[in-house]
Design an enzyme around this catalytic site. Sequence first.
Site, PDB file in Angstrom:
ATOM      1  N   GLY A   1      -0.928   2.095  12.915  1.00  0.00           N
ATOM      2  CA  GLY A   1      -0.889   1.344  11.704  1.00  0.00           C
ATOM      3  C   GLY A   1      -1.669   1.393  10.842  1.00  0.00           C
ATOM      4  O   GLY A   1      -2.328   2.878  10.926  1.00  0.00           O
TER       5      GLY A   1
ATOM      6  N   LYS B   1       0.749  -1.572  -0.030  1.00  0.00           N
ATOM      7  CA  LYS B   1       0.043  -0.282  -0.070  1.00  0.00           C
ATOM      8  C   LYS B   1       1.372   1.394  -0.432  1.00  0.00           C
ATOM      9  O   LYS B   1       0.164   1.868  -1.043  1.00  0.00           O
ATOM     10  CB  LYS B   1      -1.012  -0.239   1.098  1.00  0.00           C
ATOM     11  CG  LYS B   1      -2.132  -0.735   1.018  1.00  0.00           C
ATOM     12  CD  LYS B   1      -3.038  -1.249   2.486  1.00  0.00           C
ATOM     13  CE  LYS B   1      -4.054  -1.561   2.347  1.00  0.00           C
ATOM     14  NZ  LYS B   1      -4.880  -0.935   3.418  1.00  0.00           N
TER      15      LYS B   1
ATOM     16  N   ASN C   1      -5.481   1.960  -1.100  1.00  0.00           N
ATOM     17  CA  ASN C   1      -5.727   0.778  -1.255  1.00  0.00           C
ATOM     18  C   ASN C   1      -6.547   0.776  -2.871  1.00  0.00           C
ATOM     19  O   ASN C   1      -6.824  -0.704  -3.113  1.00  0.00           O
ATOM     20  CB  ASN C   1      -6.505   0.413   0.186  1.00  0.00           C
ATOM     21  CG  ASN C   1      -8.059   0.982   0.163  1.00  0.00           C
ATOM     22  OD1 ASN C   1      -8.144   1.929  -0.359  1.00  0.00           O
ATOM     23  ND2 ASN C   1      -8.788   0.617   0.271  1.00  0.00           N
TER      24      ASN C   1
HETATM   25  P1  NAD Z   1      -0.459  -3.116  11.303  1.00  0.00           P
HETATM   26  O1  NAD Z   1       0.324  -4.427  11.679  1.00  0.00           O
HETATM   27  O2  NAD Z   1      -0.637  -1.468  10.316  1.00  0.00           O
HETATM   28  O3  NAD Z   1      -0.357  -2.431  12.201  1.00  0.00           O
HETATM   29  C1  NAD Z   1      -0.536  -3.715  13.453  1.00  0.00           C
HETATM   30  C2  NAD Z   1      -0.785  -2.280  15.155  1.00  0.00           C
HETATM   31  O4  NAD Z   1      -1.409  -3.516  16.067  1.00  0.00           O
HETATM   32  C3  NAD Z   1       0.147  -1.430  15.420  1.00  0.00           C
HETATM   33  O5  NAD Z   1      -0.771  -0.299  16.084  1.00  0.00           O
HETATM   34  C4  NAD Z   1       0.824  -2.160  16.695  1.00  0.00           C
HETATM   35  O6  NAD Z   1       1.740  -0.974  17.166  1.00  0.00           O
HETATM   36  C5  NAD Z   1      -0.513  -2.757  16.753  1.00  0.00           C
HETATM   37  N1  NAD Z   1       0.051  -3.735  17.540  1.00  0.00           N
HETATM   38  C6  NAD Z   1       0.581  -4.480  17.724  1.00  0.00           C
HETATM   39  N2  NAD Z   1       0.519  -6.247  18.202  1.00  0.00           N
HETATM   40  C7  NAD Z   1       0.396  -5.438  19.695  1.00  0.00           C
HETATM   41  C8  NAD Z   1      -0.243  -6.272  21.390  1.00  0.00           C
HETATM   42  N3  NAD Z   1       0.160  -7.448  21.406  1.00  0.00           N
HETATM   43  N4  NAD Z   1      -0.529  -5.254  21.889  1.00  0.00           N
HETATM   44  C9  NAD Z   1      -0.215  -3.864  21.335  1.00  0.00           C
HETATM   45  N5  NAD Z   1      -0.783  -3.435  20.106  1.00  0.00           N
HETATM   46  C10 NAD Z   1      -0.090  -4.629  19.104  1.00  0.00           C
HETATM   47  O7  NAD Z   1      -1.374  -3.501  11.290  1.00  0.00           O
HETATM   48  P2  NAD Z   1      -3.349  -3.222  10.357  1.00  0.00           P
HETATM   49  O8  NAD Z   1      -3.010  -2.884   8.690  1.00  0.00           O
HETATM   50  O9  NAD Z   1      -3.007  -1.486  10.672  1.00  0.00           O
HETATM   51  O10 NAD Z   1      -4.186  -3.753  11.005  1.00  0.00           O
HETATM   52  C11 NAD Z   1      -4.511  -3.860  11.794  1.00  0.00           C
HETATM   53  C12 NAD Z   1      -6.407  -5.225  12.172  1.00  0.00           C
HETATM   54  O11 NAD Z   1      -6.905  -4.366  11.327  1.00  0.00           O
HETATM   55  C13 NAD Z   1      -5.893  -6.130  12.252  1.00  0.00           C
HETATM   56  O12 NAD Z   1      -6.916  -7.233  12.283  1.00  0.00           O
HETATM   57  C14 NAD Z   1      -6.743  -6.195  10.504  1.00  0.00           C
HETATM   58  O13 NAD Z   1      -7.429  -7.313  10.100  1.00  0.00           O
HETATM   59  C15 NAD Z   1      -7.633  -4.819  10.434  1.00  0.00           C
HETATM   60  N6  NAD Z   1      -8.260  -3.616   9.107  1.00  0.00           N
HETATM   61  C16 NAD Z   1      -9.212  -4.432   9.094  1.00  0.00           C
HETATM   62  C17 NAD Z   1      -9.696  -3.199   8.279  1.00  0.00           C
HETATM   63  C18 NAD Z   1     -11.214  -3.603   8.215  1.00  0.00           C
HETATM   64  O14 NAD Z   1     -11.945  -3.141   6.608  1.00  0.00           O
HETATM   65  N7  NAD Z   1     -11.973  -3.808   8.320  1.00  0.00           N
HETATM   66  C19 NAD Z   1      -9.083  -2.962   7.419  1.00  0.00           C
HETATM   67  C20 NAD Z   1      -7.629  -3.129   7.787  1.00  0.00           C
HETATM   68  C21 NAD Z   1      -6.996  -3.822   8.414  1.00  0.00           C
END
Ligand code: NAD
Length: 287
Positions: free
Chosen positions: A135, A73, A94
Site C-alpha cells: 500500500g 495523496k 504527502n
Molecule cells: P494502505 O491501505 O495503503 O495499505 C494497506 C496494506 O495492508 C496493503 O498492503 C494490504 O494488502 C495490507 N493488508 C490489509 N489487510 C491485511 C490483512 N488482513 N493481512 C495482510 N495484509 C493486509 O495503508 P497504508 O497507508 O500503507 O498504511 C499501512 C500501515 O502503515 C498503517 O498501519 C498506517 O498507520 C501505517 N503508516 C505509518 C506511517 C508512519 O509514519 N509510521 C506512515 C504511513 C502509514
Amino acid sequence: MEKHISGTTGLFTLLGTPVGHSGSPAMYNFSFKKQGLDYAYMAFDVKKEQMPQAIDALKLFKVRGSNVTMPCKSVASTLVDDLSPAAKIIGAINVIVNNDGKLTGHITDGIGFVRNLKENGVDIKGKNIVVIGAGGAATAIQVQVALDGAKSIAIFNQDDEFFENAKETKSKLKDETPNVKVDVYPLSDKGLLKEKIENADILVNATIVGMKPLDVQSLVDKSMLRSDLIVADTVYNPLKTKLIEDAEEVGAKAIPGKGMLLWQGAEAYKLFTGKEMPTDEYQAYEK
Ligand code: NAD
C-alpha cells in the site's frame, strides 16, 4: 495563540479526510513557536474530489506549504506543478511546498522510515530487506530504500487489490534503480516468507495488521524471528505491535512505527522552513 497570529502570519495546512485526530497541528505549531517562526498550521477536512479546489486555494491564499493525507495523496500528485524524484516514481505526495506560486510535491514517508532506522543505528545501504505490504506506506519505503542503496527487496503481499502495486513498484524500480534486486511474492507462501526472512537483514511490516482493531495479530510467526534480525513496523497505534513485542522477546532490534511518523513530519518541516524540527523538545513536551 492570540499573541502569535498576526496579519503577516504564514499558513501551513493539512488536507485530507478525516483529519480531526491528526497530531500534525500540535507538532508543527509547537515547533514554530519554539523556533520563533511567524507561522501557523491548520487542518482542513477535504475529500478527494475537492482536491482541485483545495490546490487552487493554496495558491490563492499563498499558503506556504501543506501536508496531504489519505485519501488525497495520489490525486494531489497529479495537481501540483513539480514532483520530487521519489514522488515521481510513487505517484503520491504527502507534502506540498509553495515557492512563489509554484507547487512542488514531495513524499517523506520513506525518508522518515530510513531516518528512523538511522536514529536507531541501522544503515539500510547494502541490506537485504523483506517488506510485507504494497500500500501507500510500503511503496514509499520500498522506493526510498532502493534509492538509498538497499541490496535487495523482497515484497510480500496478500492477494488483494494492492498486489498489482507491488508488481508496478518492481517494474518501476527495475528502470530507476537497476542494481537493486526486487521480487514480489504472495504472502500466502509461508515457506518462502520464512526462507526470505532467514536471508534478510531487515524485516518490515507495512500493512495495517498490528493496528487497531487487528492489534492482536502479526503476519510473521515468532519462530521466523531471530536475535540478529532488525524488525521494523510502520504501525504506531498501538506503540508496540505484536510483531514488535515478539521481536523484543527473541532479542532482535525492534523499531516501532512512531519514530517513522516523527521523522516523516520532521522532514516535511525541513522542506517547509529550511530548519531541523526541534524533535527532542517536542517529544519531551508530548510525554
Ligand atoms: P494502505 O491501505 O495503503 O495499505 C494497506 C496494506 O495492508 C496493503 O498492503 C494490504 O494488502 C495490507 N493488508 C490489509 N489487510 C491485511 C490483512 N488482513 N493481512 C495482510 N495484509 C493486509 O495503508 P497504508 O497507508 O500503507 O498504511 C499501512 C500501515 O502503515 C498503517 O498501519 C498506517 O498507520 C501505517 N503508516 C505509518 C506511517 C508512519 O509514519 N509510521 C506512515 C504511513 C502509514
